[in-house]
Enzyme design. Structure first.
Site, PDB file in Angstrom:
ATOM      1  N   HIS A 164       0.863  -1.183   0.000  1.00  0.00           N
ATOM      2  CA  HIS A 164       0.000   0.000   0.000  1.00  0.00           C
ATOM      3  C   HIS A 164       0.900   1.234   0.000  1.00  0.00           C
ATOM      4  O   HIS A 164       1.005   1.936   1.009  1.00  0.00           O
ATOM      5  CB  HIS A 164      -0.922  -0.011   1.219  1.00  0.00           C
ATOM      6  CG  HIS A 164      -2.071  -0.964   1.112  1.00  0.00           C
ATOM      7  ND1 HIS A 164      -1.990  -2.287   1.477  1.00  0.00           N
ATOM      8  CD2 HIS A 164      -3.350  -0.778   0.675  1.00  0.00           C
ATOM      9  CE1 HIS A 164      -3.165  -2.876   1.261  1.00  0.00           C
ATOM     10  NE2 HIS A 164      -4.011  -1.983   0.778  1.00  0.00           N
TER      11      HIS A 164
ATOM     12  N   GLU B  77      -6.993 -12.233  -1.676  1.00  0.00           N
ATOM     13  CA  GLU B  77      -7.491 -11.472  -0.523  1.00  0.00           C
ATOM     14  C   GLU B  77      -8.991 -11.684  -0.419  1.00  0.00           C
ATOM     15  O   GLU B  77      -9.709 -11.517  -1.404  1.00  0.00           O
ATOM     16  CB  GLU B  77      -7.268  -9.966  -0.730  1.00  0.00           C
ATOM     17  CG  GLU B  77      -6.344  -9.306   0.246  1.00  0.00           C
ATOM     18  CD  GLU B  77      -6.376  -7.786   0.129  1.00  0.00           C
ATOM     19  OE1 GLU B  77      -7.354  -7.159   0.583  1.00  0.00           O
ATOM     20  OE2 GLU B  77      -5.423  -7.232  -0.417  1.00  0.00           O
TER      21      GLU B  77
ATOM     22  N   TRP C 239     -10.105   2.694  -6.233  1.00  0.00           N
ATOM     23  CA  TRP C 239      -9.868   3.290  -4.902  1.00  0.00           C
ATOM     24  C   TRP C 239      -8.394   3.582  -4.629  1.00  0.00           C
ATOM     25  O   TRP C 239      -8.070   4.332  -3.733  1.00  0.00           O
ATOM     26  CB  TRP C 239     -10.463   2.439  -3.786  1.00  0.00           C
ATOM     27  CG  TRP C 239     -10.241   0.961  -3.923  1.00  0.00           C
ATOM     28  CD1 TRP C 239      -9.193   0.245  -3.457  1.00  0.00           C
ATOM     29  CD2 TRP C 239     -11.125   0.015  -4.543  1.00  0.00           C
ATOM     30  NE1 TRP C 239      -9.342  -1.088  -3.760  1.00  0.00           N
ATOM     31  CE2 TRP C 239     -10.514  -1.249  -4.423  1.00  0.00           C
ATOM     32  CE3 TRP C 239     -12.365   0.121  -5.200  1.00  0.00           C
ATOM     33  CZ2 TRP C 239     -11.103  -2.418  -4.933  1.00  0.00           C
ATOM     34  CZ3 TRP C 239     -12.942  -1.035  -5.714  1.00  0.00           C
ATOM     35  CH2 TRP C 239     -12.316  -2.291  -5.568  1.00  0.00           C
TER      36      TRP C 239
ATOM     37  N   GLU D 264      -5.757  -4.964  -6.847  1.00  0.00           N
ATOM     38  CA  GLU D 264      -7.152  -4.467  -6.936  1.00  0.00           C
ATOM     39  C   GLU D 264      -7.305  -3.317  -7.934  1.00  0.00           C
ATOM     40  O   GLU D 264      -8.070  -2.379  -7.713  1.00  0.00           O
ATOM     41  CB  GLU D 264      -7.653  -4.054  -5.539  1.00  0.00           C
ATOM     42  CG  GLU D 264      -7.608  -5.224  -4.568  1.00  0.00           C
ATOM     43  CD  GLU D 264      -8.051  -4.895  -3.145  1.00  0.00           C
ATOM     44  OE1 GLU D 264      -8.422  -3.743  -2.861  1.00  0.00           O
ATOM     45  OE2 GLU D 264      -8.025  -5.828  -2.308  1.00  0.00           O
TER      46      GLU D 264
HETATM   47  C1  BMA Z   1      -7.370  -2.117   4.680  1.00  0.00           C
HETATM   48  C2  BMA Z   1      -7.735  -1.903   6.123  1.00  0.00           C
HETATM   49  C3  BMA Z   1      -6.861  -0.783   6.656  1.00  0.00           C
HETATM   50  C4  BMA Z   1      -5.381  -1.116   6.438  1.00  0.00           C
HETATM   51  C5  BMA Z   1      -5.116  -1.464   4.997  1.00  0.00           C
HETATM   52  C6  BMA Z   1      -3.715  -1.933   4.755  1.00  0.00           C
HETATM   53  O1  BMA Z   1      -8.154  -3.127   4.122  1.00  0.00           O
HETATM   54  O2  BMA Z   1      -7.493  -3.078   6.860  1.00  0.00           O
HETATM   55  O3  BMA Z   1      -7.135  -0.619   8.029  1.00  0.00           O
HETATM   56  O4  BMA Z   1      -4.566  -0.035   6.820  1.00  0.00           O
HETATM   57  O5  BMA Z   1      -6.010  -2.480   4.584  1.00  0.00           O
HETATM   58  O6  BMA Z   1      -3.377  -3.063   5.499  1.00  0.00           O
END
Ligand code: BMA
Length: 365
Positions: free
Chosen positions: A124, A293, A192, A187
């Protein structure tokens, strides 16, 4: 004569196997090749169970040696462990976006390896153009690609990432690095993240994916990764493949697809159908299929594991399934001790299809 024919057939078969099951990196380490081969061998027969951040924390605990919500609910550790490399590496950043310390993560990846399990890493990454998070959809892909104004900032992140991947060693030798699954730019069929959907063009996405893999391999000498492509929900085969970076850049074809109260009717039939599409694409491209996931936040149905999830995945050709993290009482995807679905989860964990750490075959030989 028969002996010669048999010998010929055997070597032909091993040759076919050899070529059919190679990871996309010709210079992948031996153990990485073995992992790919063994994931292939499992897909369609058994399903490895995975959980994000399983050893790092769970609901109401964090950083306690040996603990795992999964283990405390069913008596077994997962076979696959997910970790995340976001949000942004830097000299003053030792934690990821969910407060997992990178040094701890490196240690746990080592523990997972010793347990015979597999680690998979998502990323991320922050938006390097705006300074926002992954969810800041300010246009950025075009700017971080070669020639873009933020390319140097991207290279800096890739250098840190390569440093981390190259540091996953069992005995201080890069050749003996621990193989991991690397799942970047996930994704992307949704919009998003800044690298997703309408936030970049198809060409930009493909370039981003290829550049990432090439840079790690060719410039930084990273050869201990299997690369995973993992779109979110998709319409059809063409949609799934629209931004596929190519067979030379992918080993695992994944899917991220979550259960929600508002998609329950649809997902029951749609999920197995979509996993089968991913499975047949994986066969066609000599890749391995996985459910990269998923989960149902808070698991609001006591028998979700055996009555909803298992029937949807049992007949699909996926090698593993990764459930998202157990952050808190209103944000978790695996049960914890005393959770209303824990008994059903224990039953699910004993299903002959499912593989946990206690019954994982050797994955690195
Ligand atoms: C998302 C949530 C967030 C998290 C992110 C990265 O789905 O779980 O709280 O920071 O993933 O792990």
């Amino acid at each position: 004569m028969t002996r010669i024919i048999t010998a010929g057939l055997i070597s032909l078969c091993s040759l076919v196997t050899l070529f059919a099951q190679q990871p996309c990196d010709p210079a992948a380490t031996k153990k990485t090749k073995a992992l790919f081969h063994n994931l292939h061998a499992i897909a369609g027969k058994k399903i490895l169970f995975g959980h994000q951040d399983d050893l790092a924390y769970g609901v109401n605990w964090s950083r306690e040696a040996g603990r795992s919500d999964v283990h405390e609910s069913c008596g077994a550790y997962p076979a696959v462990f997910g970790w995340d490399l976001g949000s942004k590496f830097g000299p003053d950043r030792s934690y990821n976006l969910d407060s997992v310390n990178f040094a701890d993560m490196r240690y746990w990846i080592g523990e997972v390896y010793k347990m015979g399990g597999i680690s998979t890493l998502s990323w991320h990454l922050d938006n390097l153009t705006s300074g926002g998070s992954s969810w800041d959809t300010t246009r950025s892909v075009v700017h971080i690609l070669p020639g873009g104004k933020d390319h140097a900032a991207f290279l800096e992140q890739l250098d840190y990432l390569a440093g981390f991947l190259n540091s996953l060693q069992t005995n201080g030798r890069r050749k003996k690095s621990i193989p991991v699954i690397f799942r970047p730019w996930h994704e992307h069929t949704g919009s998003w993240f800044w690298w997703g959907g309408r936030n970049c063009t198809t060409d930009e996405y493909v370039q981003l994916f290829r550049f990432t893999v090439d840079y790690l391999r060719k410039t930084k000498g990273v050869h201990n990764i299997l690369v995973c492509y993992s779109p979110d929900v998709f319409r059809d085969e063409n949609h799934y493949m629209e931004r596929y970076p190519g067979d030379d850049f992918v080993d695992i074809m994944g899917l991220d697809y979550y259960y929600r109260n508002d998609n329950l009717t649809r997902i029951t039939t749609d999920l197995p159908a979509k996993l089968k599409i991913v499975g047949s694409l994986a066969v066609a491209h000599q890749k391995c299929a996985a459910f990269t996931e998923t989960g149902f936040e808070t698991i609001p149905h006591e028998k979700w594991w055996t009555e909803m999830l298992l029937p949807s995945v049992a007949e699909t050709p996926i090698a593993y399934i990764l459930f998202w993290r157990n952050a808190r009482t209103n944000h978790h995807y695996a049960p914890y001790k005393g959770h209303p679905s824990a008994a059903d989860f224990a039953t699910f964990s004993k299903n002959k299809k499912m593989v946990f750490q206690r019954n994982i075959p050797k994955m690195y030989r």
